[in-house]
Design a protein around this motif. Structure first.
Motif, short mmCIF file in Angstrom:
data_model
loop_
_atom_site.label_atom_id
_atom_site.label_comp_id
_atom_site.label_asym_id
_atom_site.label_seq_id
_atom_site.Cartn_x
_atom_site.Cartn_y
_atom_site.Cartn_z
N MET A 1 0.85 -1.20 0.00
CA MET A 1 0.00 0.00 0.00
C MET A 1 0.89 1.25 0.00
SD MET A 1 -3.07 0.98 2.62
CE MET A 1 -3.94 -0.52 2.16
N ASP A 2 0.56 2.21 -0.84
CA ASP A 2 1.36 3.43 -1.01
C ASP A 2 1.14 4.37 0.18
OD1 ASP A 2 2.02 6.17 -1.91
OD2 ASP A 2 2.54 5.13 -3.76
N LEU A 3 2.24 4.71 0.85
CA LEU A 3 2.17 5.59 2.03
C LEU A 3 1.68 6.98 1.64
CD1 LEU A 3 2.87 5.52 5.09
CD2 LEU A 3 5.07 6.51 4.48
N ARG A 4 2.04 7.44 0.45
CA ARG A 4 1.64 8.76 0.00
C ARG A 4 0.12 8.85 -0.14
NH1 ARG A 4 0.56 10.43 -5.02
NH2 ARG A 4 1.37 8.45 -5.82
N ARG A 5 -0.49 7.81 -0.71
CA ARG A 5 -1.94 7.81 -0.87
C ARG A 5 -2.64 7.78 0.49
NH1 ARG A 5 -0.95 3.50 -4.86
NH2 ARG A 5 -0.56 4.49 -6.87
N MET A 6 -2.06 7.04 1.42
CA MET A 6 -2.61 7.00 2.78
C MET A 6 -2.57 8.40 3.40
SD MET A 6 -1.36 4.64 6.02
CE MET A 6 -1.25 3.17 4.99
N ILE B 1 -7.88 -1.54 -1.97
CA ILE B 1 -8.62 -2.14 -0.85
C ILE B 1 -9.82 -2.93 -1.37
CG2 ILE B 1 -9.94 -1.59 1.25
CD1 ILE B 1 -8.14 0.86 1.57
N ASN B 2 -10.27 -2.55 -2.57
CA ASN B 2 -11.43 -3.17 -3.21
C ASN B 2 -12.73 -2.84 -2.47
OD1 ASN B 2 -12.59 -4.66 -5.30
ND2 ASN B 2 -12.60 -6.56 -4.08
N ALA B 3 -12.81 -1.60 -2.00
CA ALA B 3 -14.02 -1.13 -1.31
C ALA B 3 -13.97 0.39 -1.24
CB ALA B 3 -14.10 -1.72 0.10
N PRO B 4 -15.13 1.06 -1.27
CA PRO B 4 -15.15 2.53 -1.16
C PRO B 4 -14.81 2.98 0.27
CG PRO B 4 -17.38 1.67 -1.20
CD PRO B 4 -16.48 0.50 -1.47
#
Length: 292
Positions: free
Chosen positions: A1-6, A43-46
């Protein structure tokens, strides 16, 4: 998982708006929206409800926000610690400081600079309970010298000393020669006190309340130094921490003990519990605890 997107997602939740978050992140709103969509695909979910005009997280989005917020905070602490450790002994050490500790802390600085002359020390006024907590957890300071005992699972408060409050008067004031001073003697006097939101003022007022005495408060002043000036001008008397008035009093002023079971306070060194400090910062903390 991309830390920047988090990080982008957390900013969006913080500002409750894509446009405001994008502005704070200095990126375009489409770039931010695309980053959140990519995160949701991973994540495959909104994570964010898009069926209402009001900003709202999905149930999964709320859970993700709480967990990611904790992870980002840990990453920020780790990043800061590694950078400080890499700098070695050429650091800027930032401390929150109550005004009454200024004199004895100056002696700490003298001793410390002999061992670590390359380190810079920055002192910051930190006066409120929540401000202390935010400064520590936000990594704005390495430690805080405070008269607030902070009970928090993330913060460690170590007792430095306990001191009484003393009355400050002019030498020609009747209290200057009174054999025994109690809080009853303050009922008819013009009292100069700090701002009500300060811990010092709250403790003093609590002492009056516990002895069922109503003080005559004439002035509310932010700084102890200004309180001293008003006392010197004969505008009233003041209750101040002993450590503060023990030094640099003018010839016209005198401090006296007040007999009260409630008129004292404790001073603490507060730091983050799980933060790793370079040796030079740990040495400063050791000096603070040994030289107060």
């Amino acid at each position: 998982m991309d830390l920047r997107r988090m990080y982008y997602f957390n900013a969006t939740v913080k500002y409750q708006s894509f446009s405001r978050a994008a502005k704070s992140l200095h990126i375009s709103q489409p770039s931010l929206s695309n980053a959140i969509k990519t995160l949701e695909l991973e994540i495959n979910a909104p994570l964010i409800e898009r069926t209402t005009k009001q900003f709202q997280l999905t149930e999964l989005g709320q859970q993700f926000y709480e967990r990611s917020k904790s992870l980002l905070a840990q990453f920020e602490v780790m990043d800061t610690e590694l950078k400080e450790l890499a700098k070695g002994e050429q650091l800027e050490i930032r401390l929150g400081m109550i005004e009454s500790a200024n004199h004895w802390f100056s002696q700490v600085i003298i001793a410390y600079q002999k061992q670590y002359p390359q380190n810079q020390i920055t002192l910051i006024d930190t006066l409120y309970n929540q401000t202390v907590r935010q400064a520590l957890l936000g990594l704005n300071v390495h430690g805080v010298i405070t008269n607030q005992h902070i009970v928090d699972q993330e913060i460690k408060s170590e007792l430095l000393y306990t001191e009484p409050y003393v009355v400050l008067t002019k030498k020609d004031h009747p209290l200057a020669t009174k054999e025994k001073i109690t809080l009853v003697d303050f009922a008819e006097e013009s009292l100069i006190i700090g701002m009500p939101e300060f811990q010092t003022s709250a403790q003093i007022l609590k002492a009056f309340e516990q002895e069922n005495i109503t003080p005559h408060i004439q002035y509310k002043i932010e700084r102890f130094e200004m309180i001293k000036v008003l006392v010197e001008e004969g505008l009233g008397i003041a209750l101040l921490p002993q450590q503060y008035v023990n030094h640099h009093l003018s010839e016209s002023l005198i401090s006296r003990q007040v007999h009260s079971d409630f008129l004292s306070r404790s001073v603490y060194l507060s730091t983050m519990k799980d933060r790793t400090f370079p040796e030079s910062i740990r040495k400063l903390f050791e000096l603070i605890k040994s030289m107060h």
